[in-house]
Enzyme design. Structure first.
Site, PDB file in Angstrom:
ATOM      1  N   TYR A 152      77.156  78.634  46.719  1.00 19.31           N
ATOM      2  CA  TYR A 152      76.097  78.518  47.728  1.00 19.31           C
ATOM      3  C   TYR A 152      76.684  78.238  49.109  1.00 19.31           C
ATOM      4  CZ  TYR A 152      71.581  76.892  49.647  1.00 19.31           C
ATOM      5  OH  TYR A 152      70.440  76.727  50.391  1.00 19.31           O
ATOM      6  N   LYS A 156      76.371  80.643  52.356  1.00 21.43           N
ATOM      7  CA  LYS A 156      75.712  80.190  53.576  1.00 21.43           C
ATOM      8  C   LYS A 156      76.666  80.193  54.778  1.00 21.43           C
ATOM      9  CE  LYS A 156      71.535  79.551  52.103  1.00 21.43           C
ATOM     10  NZ  LYS A 156      70.515  80.576  52.476  1.00 21.43           N
TER      11      LYS A 156
END
Length: 251
Positions: A152, A156
């Site tokens: 993640y 991002k």
């Protein structure tokens, strides 16, 4: 005065996406409420319509090229040419690196990065033709690094580089591209994080609030307000920026 446009918000069936769709509708835009399952988008569409706005529920997997193409064709036919895009769709597959599977990695990269790429590529064709466009990509404070989120966090952080590059490429066509990096926001996704940690959600919210200078966790509407600014005509000289909406100084 805001010029009414057609906006697409991905991951819009709930949480930040739903709040953003409702806010953009309130700003006067027609909104395509896009998520993996079309029926899940209907409550948001109905809320928009009850308030007098126009909205369309669209089911599509943003990581699948054909699904994205079909979604854009339908949106253009039923709402008009889209010139606002909010890439908000996201999933989590949290785990420490030694436990993380290749499938966990690929799934997160597929939705966050491949999805933003496919949606932005399709949207820019309408935006450059129109001479106006607004793309907002959802990053996260996890881009700065977060235990148990190698996939993640990498996705991002990648969103931020993607944003800056698109801003450079598309600026001369009247298209701005910016990114929002939310901090701790009270959503179903963060509730899932609490469950993974084995901590009651209310207790975790209190812990987070104690670490935030403004002494509260964020709400989806806080992020929606930032999106509203970025997609406005007044924000035409703001591009390639990463805005940390986290209740304190980050970034």
């Amino acid at each position: 005065m805001t010029t009414p446009r057609v906006a697409i918000v991905t991951g819009a069936a709930r949480g930040i996406g739903a709040a953003t769709a409702l806010r953009l509708a309130r700003d006067g835009h027609a909104v395509a409420v896009l998520d993996l399952v079309e029926d899940g988008c209907l409550p948001v569409v109905q809320a928009v319509e009850r308030a007098g706005g126009r909205a369309l529920a669209v089911g599509a997997d943003v990581s699948e090229e054909d699904a994205v193409a079909s979604a854009f064709a339908r949106i253009e036919a039923e709402l008009g040419a889209p010139t606002i895009l909010v890439n908000n769709a996201g999933i989590i597959r949290d785990n420490l690196l030694f436990k993380m599977t290749a499938g966990d990695w690929d799934a997160v990269m597929g939705v966050h990065l491949r999805g933003a790429f496919l949606m932005s590529k399709a949207a820019q064709a309408y935006m450059t033709k129109e001479g106006f466009g607004r793309i907002v990509n959802m990053s996260s404070t996890s881009a700065l690094g977060n235990r148990g989120q190698a996939n993640y966090a990498a996705a991002k952080a990648g969103i931020q580089g993607f944003t800056k590059t698109l801003a450079i490429e598309l600026g001369k066509f009247g298209v701005t591209v910016n990114s929002i990096a939310p901090g701790w926001i009270q959503t179903e996704m963060t509730a899932a994080t609490a469950e993974r940690m084995g901590v009651p959600f209310e207790e975790l919210l209190e812990q987070w609030a104690g670490q935030i200078p403004v002494a509260r966790v964020g709400q989806p509407e806080d992020i929606a307000a930032a999106v509203s600014f970025f997609v406005s005509e007044d924000a035409g000289f703001v591009s390639g920026q990463i805005l940390y909406v986290a209740g304190g100084p980050l970034g």
